[in-house]
Each structure stands twice: as C-alpha cells, then as structure tokens.
Design an enzyme around this catalytic site. Structure first.
Site, short mmCIF file in Angstrom:
data_model
loop_
_atom_site.label_atom_id
_atom_site.label_comp_id
_atom_site.label_asym_id
_atom_site.label_seq_id
_atom_site.Cartn_x
_atom_site.Cartn_y
_atom_site.Cartn_z
N LYS A 1 26.13 -61.51 41.38
CA LYS A 1 25.09 -60.63 41.93
C LYS A 1 25.56 -59.19 42.10
O LYS A 1 24.81 -58.25 41.89
CB LYS A 1 24.61 -61.15 43.29
N ASP B 1 16.31 -61.40 47.75
CA ASP B 1 16.87 -62.25 48.81
C ASP B 1 16.43 -61.77 50.20
O ASP B 1 16.10 -62.58 51.07
CB ASP B 1 18.41 -62.26 48.75
#
Ligand code: NAP
Length: 301
Positions: A72, A108
C-alpha cells in the site's frame, strides 16, 4: 458469473494473497450490479513484481485494482495521480485505471467511518480517539478521524519515531484537533484509557495465539474498541475489552466498506445513485471467512 470476451478485469494484489476475501466479495457485488467485471487475486511477492504489474495495468483493460499488504505504501509513488486522502494516509489501497493512467485512492479511512457508523453507531466528531499503530492502516484511521472532526487523536506505536512521522504528515490538516504521538509503553496508558474509541491498526490478533496489542488495564467501561483485524473474532484484544466493560467490534465491516467504496469509484457514479451492495458483499465475505475457518479448524467468526 460468466466470463466472456467483453469481461473487464479488476484485481486485488498483495502477498500473501491466498486468504484474501476480496475476490468473492467483489465478484458477488459485480454479479448483483450486473457488471461484466471479474476480480482476480494476484500474488505480487516483491517490488519487481509490483512494478511489472503496474505497467501491465496501464496497458491492459483493467477497471482498477485493490492493493493490500505489503504494497500500500509503495503504491503511492507508483500512481500518476493520488487523492489527498491517500497522500495524508501515506498509502494507496485502491487504484482506478483511466486512459493508461493510475489514479490512487485510499478508501480504508472512509471504510472505517462507514463501519463505525453502521456497526457501532459511533460518530467520531468531537470525540477522543487512540490509534494503535503507525503504518498504512493507522494513517488511514488518523485521516478518517481528521475528516470526521475528532476532538483529540493519540497515535501510539511500538516504534515511536514512526508515530511522530505520521503525526508530522497530517499536522497541517489538524486545524483545532488536539494530537499527540506516544510510544507503546506504560506512559501511554492514561491517554488510551481516556479515549472514547481505541482503534487497533496493528496486525496483532491475526494469529490465534497473538496477545492483546495493549494491556487490559488501558481499557475501561463505556469505551468502543475497534479491531481492524477481521480474520478472527474473539481476539485477545476483544476479550480484554469485554473484561474491562468496553464494547469490541471486528474490522469486517471496514473491509466490506473499503471494497464497496472502491467499486463506487470505479463505477464513477457522480450522483451517488448506484452504490455497491454492502449487504451482498458482507454476506459473501462472511461466508468465505467461515469456510476458511472451518477448513483450517482455526479462527472463528
Ligand atoms: P503495516 O503498514 O505493516 O503497519 C503495521 C503496524 O503495526 C506498525 O505500526 C507496527 O509497528 C505495528 N505492529 C506490528 N506488529 C506489532 C507488534 N507485535 N506489537 C505492536 N505493534 C506492532 O500494516 P497495515 O497495512 O497498517 O495493516 C495493519 C493491520 O490492519 C493488518 O492486520 C491489516 O490486515 C489490518 N487492516 C484491516 C483493514 C480492514 O478493512 N479491516 C484495512 C486495512 C488494514 P512498528 O512501526 O513499530 O513496526
């Protein structure tokens, strides 16, 4: 699901990837939405493979892809454009492929907010929040707290320097929000105990014999403890939270919401009329998780 010559691929990339719930969750959503898309899991073991995949994604008809551990943070630098939330979080978990360009997002944080509301009825506005961890998930949690206008944010991490770096990155966006970065040591107990919400943004709890990432004495009655770990319920953290009189929620709702928000981006529905079906995705993810737990005779749901 029928895959034919017009099917457009999406993917979830990471390493390891075998246990990922994203393919079943996404494919259930595509089917429900009548989209001729298919999500495939791709094991991307290292940076060389990550570079090769991103070049392929630029050249091939991918709709987009999700990025999971450990890529990520590296993905942030590989995108052609990145959303402000992804820059603040320091991580990209969703990429939209548009005309050969990779546009990076982080869903997220918004996924966490959606789950806090849906699964716990918790609104972070004006509240005091302790985030345990300082990696990509913690960055997303901190940006979510800023977005939701929390009153106070405490970042607690094993590596105190990393907590400081995360705080430095978001400092310019804090406005009136009070914030501090602390080492994961007894000196952090007071701030964590005072918080209305504790978020576990470490992987501690993924393994069945993992301890709680914080001591039980750091929790109290009336607190909400959000454990981003979703692979298992009944983690040591959840048990310690219950013993302290706090309420514990697993990260499954966040997983579903971050995936649903990625699909919302890829569908590009500017009016927000068509949303990815969270209920369908949650049922698919929960069934897959239960199947995995039964197969390993390990975790529980
Ligand atoms: P990451 O970037 O590798 O960061 C991991 C963080 O956990 C670091 O701050 C690290 O501290 C800390 N940590 C690791 N092991 C520890 C230990 N034994 N004791 C104390 N702290 C420890 O990982 P990430 O991408 O942020 O992901 C973290 C977790 O969140 C993973 O379990 C992931 O599956 C979960 N997650 C869930 C969702 C969801 O949708 N539910 C979404 C995103 C992530 P140091 O800096 O000191 O190494």
């Amino acid at each position: 699901m029928i895959i034919n010559g017009r099917t457009r691929p999406t993917a979830v990339i990471g390493w390891p990837i075998a246990q990922s719930l994203s393919p079943v969750m996404h494919n259930a959503a595509y089917e429900s939405l009548g989209l001729n898309w298919a999500c495939i899991p791709l094991g991307v073991p290292d940076n060389r493979a990550l570079l090769a995949f991103t070049e392929a994604a630029r050249a091939l008809p991918f709709v987009g892809f999700n990025v999971t551990m450990p890529h990520k943070q590296a993905m942030l630098a590989l995108c052609d454009e990145t959303a402000t939330l992804a820059q603040l979080a320091g991580a990209v978990n969703t990429v939209h492929c548009v005309d050969g360009q990779l546009i990076g997002y982080n869903t997220d944080g918004r996924g966490l907010l959606e789950s806090l509301q849906t699964d716990a009825g918790f609104d972070p506005a004006g509240r005091s929040i302790a985030v345990i961890g300082a990696g990509g998930a913690a960055g997303a949690a901190v940006t979510a707290c800023i977005l939701a206008r929390a009153g106070r944010i405490t970042i607690v991490n094993r590596n105190a320097g990393r907590a400081e770096s995360l705080l430095d990155r978001v400092r310019g966006s804090l406005r009136s929000i009070a914030a501090e970065a602390l080492p994961l040591e007894p000196s952090a107990a007071g701030s964590v105990r005072e918080a209305d919400l504790i978020i576990n943004a470490t992987p501690v709890g993924m393994a069945a014999d993992d301890p709680s990432p914080i001591p039980g004495e750091w929790m109290r009655e009336g607190q909400l403890v959000y454990d981003m770990v979703y692979q298992r319920s009944g983690t040591a953290l959840a048990e310690a939270a219950h013993s302290a009189g706090a309420r514990a929620v697993t990260g499954l709702g966040m997983l579903v919401a971050q995936g649903a928000l990625a699909i919302d981006i890829w569908m590009g529905d500017a009016n927000g009329q068509t949303r990815a079906p969270r209920d369908v995705m949650r049922a698919a993810a929960a069934a897959e998780l239960a199947g995995q737990a039964a197969a390993t005779d390990g975790g529980s749901l």
